[in-house]
Design a protein around this motif. Structure first.
Motif, PDB file in Angstrom:
ATOM      1  N   ILE A 281       0.851  -1.146  -0.012  1.00 31.31           N
ATOM      2  CA  ILE A 281      -0.048  -0.044  -0.019  1.00 31.31           C
ATOM      3  C   ILE A 281       1.065   1.353   0.085  1.00 31.31           C
ATOM      4  CG2 ILE A 281      -1.743   1.407   1.441  1.00 31.31           C
ATOM      5  CD1 ILE A 281      -3.059  -1.412   2.511  1.00 31.31           C
ATOM      6  N   GLY A 282       0.523   2.183  -0.780  1.00 27.21           N
ATOM      7  CA  GLY A 282       1.272   3.481  -1.121  1.00 27.21           C
ATOM      8  C   GLY A 282       2.519   3.312  -2.086  1.00 27.21           C
ATOM      9  N   ASP A 283       2.666   2.189  -2.580  1.00 23.50           N
ATOM     10  CA  ASP A 283       3.321   1.935  -3.610  1.00 23.50           C
ATOM     11  C   ASP A 283       2.937   2.825  -5.173  1.00 23.50           C
ATOM     12  OD1 ASP A 283       5.210   0.993  -2.172  1.00 23.50           O
ATOM     13  OD2 ASP A 283       5.024  -1.425  -3.181  1.00 23.50           O
ATOM     14  N   LEU A 284       3.823   2.930  -6.146  1.00 27.99           N
ATOM     15  CA  LEU A 284       3.459   3.514  -7.369  1.00 27.99           C
ATOM     16  C   LEU A 284       3.797   2.394  -8.374  1.00 27.99           C
ATOM     17  CD1 LEU A 284       2.855   6.248  -8.454  1.00 27.99           C
ATOM     18  CD2 LEU A 284       5.266   6.436  -8.998  1.00 27.99           C
ATOM     19  N   VAL A 285       2.638   2.243  -9.129  1.00 27.76           N
ATOM     20  CA  VAL A 285       2.747   1.071 -10.115  1.00 27.76           C
ATOM     21  C   VAL A 285       2.762   1.738 -11.472  1.00 27.76           C
ATOM     22  CG1 VAL A 285       1.677  -0.919 -11.022  1.00 27.76           C
ATOM     23  CG2 VAL A 285       1.445  -0.330  -8.737  1.00 27.76           C
ATOM     24  N   PRO A 286       3.969   1.650 -12.416  1.00 21.75           N
ATOM     25  CA  PRO A 286       4.023   2.186 -13.859  1.00 21.75           C
ATOM     26  C   PRO A 286       3.051   1.460 -14.565  1.00 21.75           C
ATOM     27  CG  PRO A 286       6.185   1.761 -12.648  1.00 21.75           C
ATOM     28  CD  PRO A 286       5.151   1.016 -11.857  1.00 21.75           C
ATOM     29  N   VAL A 287       2.544   1.888 -15.620  1.00 21.35           N
ATOM     30  CA  VAL A 287       1.736   1.180 -16.754  1.00 21.35           C
ATOM     31  C   VAL A 287       1.898   1.847 -17.970  1.00 21.35           C
ATOM     32  CG1 VAL A 287      -0.711   0.661 -17.236  1.00 21.35           C
ATOM     33  CG2 VAL A 287      -0.251   0.888 -14.750  1.00 21.35           C
ATOM     34  N   ARG A 288       2.542   1.060 -18.802  1.00 18.52           N
ATOM     35  CA  ARG A 288       2.651   1.320 -20.140  1.00 18.52           C
ATOM     36  C   ARG A 288       1.439   1.385 -21.131  1.00 18.52           C
ATOM     37  NH1 ARG A 288       5.938  -2.281 -22.721  1.00 18.52           N
ATOM     38  NH2 ARG A 288       6.634  -0.875 -24.221  1.00 18.52           N
ATOM     39  N   ILE A 289       0.991   2.234 -21.926  1.00 17.59           N
ATOM     40  CA  ILE A 289      -0.065   2.078 -22.789  1.00 17.59           C
ATOM     41  C   ILE A 289       0.484   1.338 -24.127  1.00 17.59           C
ATOM     42  CG2 ILE A 289      -1.988   3.332 -23.942  1.00 17.59           C
ATOM     43  CD1 ILE A 289      -1.980   5.254 -21.741  1.00 17.59           C
ATOM     44  N   SER A 292      -4.588   1.390 -28.091  1.00 12.53           N
ATOM     45  CA  SER A 292      -5.904   1.872 -27.511  1.00 12.53           C
ATOM     46  C   SER A 292      -6.804   0.810 -26.612  1.00 12.53           C
ATOM     47  CB  SER A 292      -6.718   2.560 -28.432  1.00 12.53           C
ATOM     48  OG  SER A 292      -7.211   1.311 -29.490  1.00 12.53           O
ATOM     49  N   ASN A 293      -6.201  -0.420 -26.932  1.00 10.18           N
ATOM     50  CA  ASN A 293      -7.026  -1.614 -26.204  1.00 10.18           C
ATOM     51  C   ASN A 293      -5.786  -2.420 -25.564  1.00 10.18           C
ATOM     52  OD1 ASN A 293      -8.760  -1.140 -28.847  1.00 10.18           O
ATOM     53  ND2 ASN A 293     -10.127  -1.520 -27.142  1.00 10.18           N
ATOM     54  N   GLU A 294      -4.780  -1.993 -25.237  1.00  6.66           N
ATOM     55  CA  GLU A 294      -3.997  -2.752 -24.473  1.00  6.66           C
ATOM     56  C   GLU A 294      -2.829  -2.033 -23.667  1.00  6.66           C
ATOM     57  OE1 GLU A 294      -0.604  -6.379 -25.934  1.00  6.66           O
ATOM     58  OE2 GLU A 294      -1.325  -4.939 -27.526  1.00  6.66           O
ATOM     59  N   VAL A 295      -2.678  -2.479 -22.190  1.00  6.55           N
ATOM     60  CA  VAL A 295      -1.747  -1.859 -21.391  1.00  6.55           C
ATOM     61  C   VAL A 295      -0.843  -2.855 -20.851  1.00  6.55           C
ATOM     62  CG1 VAL A 295      -3.178   0.176 -20.838  1.00  6.55           C
ATOM     63  CG2 VAL A 295      -3.375  -1.995 -19.436  1.00  6.55           C
ATOM     64  N   GLU A 296       0.327  -2.380 -20.059  1.00  3.94           N
ATOM     65  CA  GLU A 296       1.107  -3.314 -19.337  1.00  3.94           C
ATOM     66  C   GLU A 296       1.485  -2.824 -18.214  1.00  3.94           C
ATOM     67  OE1 GLU A 296       4.872  -5.905 -20.622  1.00  3.94           O
ATOM     68  OE2 GLU A 296       5.154  -3.861 -20.746  1.00  3.94           O
ATOM     69  N   PHE A 297       1.114  -3.569 -17.164  1.00  3.48           N
ATOM     70  CA  PHE A 297       1.472  -3.191 -15.714  1.00  3.48           C
ATOM     71  C   PHE A 297       3.190  -3.437 -15.614  1.00  3.48           C
ATOM     72  CE2 PHE A 297      -2.335  -2.413 -13.171  1.00  3.48           C
ATOM     73  CZ  PHE A 297      -3.172  -2.148 -14.381  1.00  3.48           C
ATOM     74  N   ILE A 298       3.844  -2.646 -14.906  1.00  3.28           N
ATOM     75  CA  ILE A 298       5.039  -3.013 -14.798  1.00  3.28           C
ATOM     76  C   ILE A 298       5.628  -3.320 -13.035  1.00  3.28           C
ATOM     77  CG2 ILE A 298       7.434  -1.850 -15.139  1.00  3.28           C
ATOM     78  CD1 ILE A 298       6.091  -2.413 -17.701  1.00  3.28           C
ATOM     79  N   LYS A 299       6.342  -4.291 -13.238  1.00  2.00           N
ATOM     80  CA  LYS A 299       6.950  -4.701 -11.684  1.00  2.00           C
ATOM     81  C   LYS A 299       8.391  -4.320 -11.961  1.00  2.00           C
ATOM     82  CE  LYS A 299       8.263  -8.410  -8.800  1.00  2.00           C
ATOM     83  NZ  LYS A 299       8.111  -9.976  -8.366  1.00  2.00           N
ATOM     84  N   PRO A 300       8.977  -3.335 -10.954  1.00  2.00           N
ATOM     85  CA  PRO A 300      10.384  -2.848 -11.406  1.00  2.00           C
ATOM     86  C   PRO A 300      11.154  -4.064 -11.223  1.00  2.00           C
ATOM     87  CG  PRO A 300       8.983  -1.176 -10.057  1.00  2.00           C
ATOM     88  CD  PRO A 300       8.047  -2.292 -10.128  1.00  2.00           C
TER      89      PRO A 300
END
Length: 311
Positions: A281-289, A292-300
């Motif tokens: 809780i409190g972390d920042l999660v980067p997300v790449r777009i 228009s219909n696809e994103v990627e969540f990034i685990k450092p």
């Protein structure tokens, strides 16, 4: 029985999502259900692509009307797919990999890959006769649970669909169509991993601050700026993860927020589960777009967490 009565029966019961064969045996009116592509559409399948010949091999072309939404679905794992000629269902399969990787096996099958070779040959034979073979896909958004455990809807449907449809291209056991997994072909599903340096470029980025609600419920509101890069209301959105976690599907909702900004709706508990395994809780999660219909969540890398300074 009067022929008019039989014709009326054909007209009435043949008007829905299933086709029926109506015949008379003595004084009895016999009705047989004929399952077809309409039956798959009713379940939630979508027409995604069409097979074509590419030299000595096969390839597929996406449905032009919805390519931008359908192409990302081919990165989703735990999906069902079907090969169809007109309204006839010829083959039903399931993949635990992405659809893209699974269908590649049909494009260029190895000599040891029985299922791939069988379907590859049959598809090419029909294309040579100017017949059209469509690819239908099913990538469920709504995730089911039983006693707190996730249920793989695609896996649960595969056996039932094959048992009911009896697709002619599926393998058989004692005269009955069986699933691909029942043919014990795990080895032929394996393909070499993508080469380094093939990472898909992004068209934008945003970050998710994991407050308590986001962390526990997997709710995602990317904000107005990022929303301008995403698809229309109610379109499917593919969520990928850079750590190898299987991709999932969710839905773009532009009505949940008064501003018209996007909210991800569907599969939220799977997103929350990924948050809880990789962040605090409190972390920042980067997300790449990625589109228009696809994103990627990034685990450092290295599991390092990015903390947001308290404001």
């Amino acid at each position: 029985m009067d022929a008019t009565v039989i014709e009326l029966a054909r007209t009435y019961i043949g008007s829905g999502q299933f086709h029926f064969q109506v015949s008379q045996q003595g004084s009895q009116l016999v009705v047989q259900v004929q399952l077809n592509t309409d039956s798959l559409y009713a379940v939630g399948f979508r027409h995604a692509a069409t097979w074509i010949v590419a030299g000595q091999f096969l390839a597929y072309e996406f449905n032009e009307q919805a390519e931008k939404e359908l192409r990302p679905l081919f990165e989703v794992s735990n999906a069902l797919y079907a090969f169809c000629r007109n309204e006839s269902v010829l083959y039903i399969g399931k993949t635990t990999q992405s659809l893209r990787r699974r269908l590649a096996g049909y494009c260029r099958p190895a000599q040891t890959q029985a299922t791939n070779l069988r379907c590859h040959t049959k598809i090419k034979e029909m294309l040579a006769n100017s017949e059209k073979i469509s690819i239908l896909v099913f990538t469920p958004i709504n995730q089911l649970q039983y006693a707190g455990f996730d249920i793989n809807l695609a896996a649960g449907l595969e056996d039932s669909l094959i048992r009911q449809f009896l697709p002619p291209w599926n393998g058989t056991r004692q005269g009955r169509a069986i699933t691909e997994s029942a043919e014990i072909e795990i080895a032929e599903e394996q393909m070499p991993p993508e080469a380094e340096g093939t990472r898909q470029p992004d068209i934008g980025r945003f970050e998710v601050q994991l407050g308590i609600t986001y962390y526990n419920q997997g709710i995602i509101n990317p904000g107005k700026a990022a929303s301008s890069l995403l698809g229309e209301h109610d379109e499917t959105l593919v969520v990928r993860f850079n750590d190898g976690n299987p991709s999932i599907t969710t839905r773009i909702d532009r009505r949940a927020n008064r501003t018209g900004a996007v909210r991800f709706v569907g599969s939220n508990h799977l997103i929350a589960d990924w948050f809880q395994r990789n962040f605090h809780i409190g972390d920042l999660v980067p997300v790449r777009i990625l589109g228009s219909n696809e994103v990627e969540f990034i685990k450092p890398n290295g599991g390092e967490h990015e903390k947001i300074a308290s404001r």
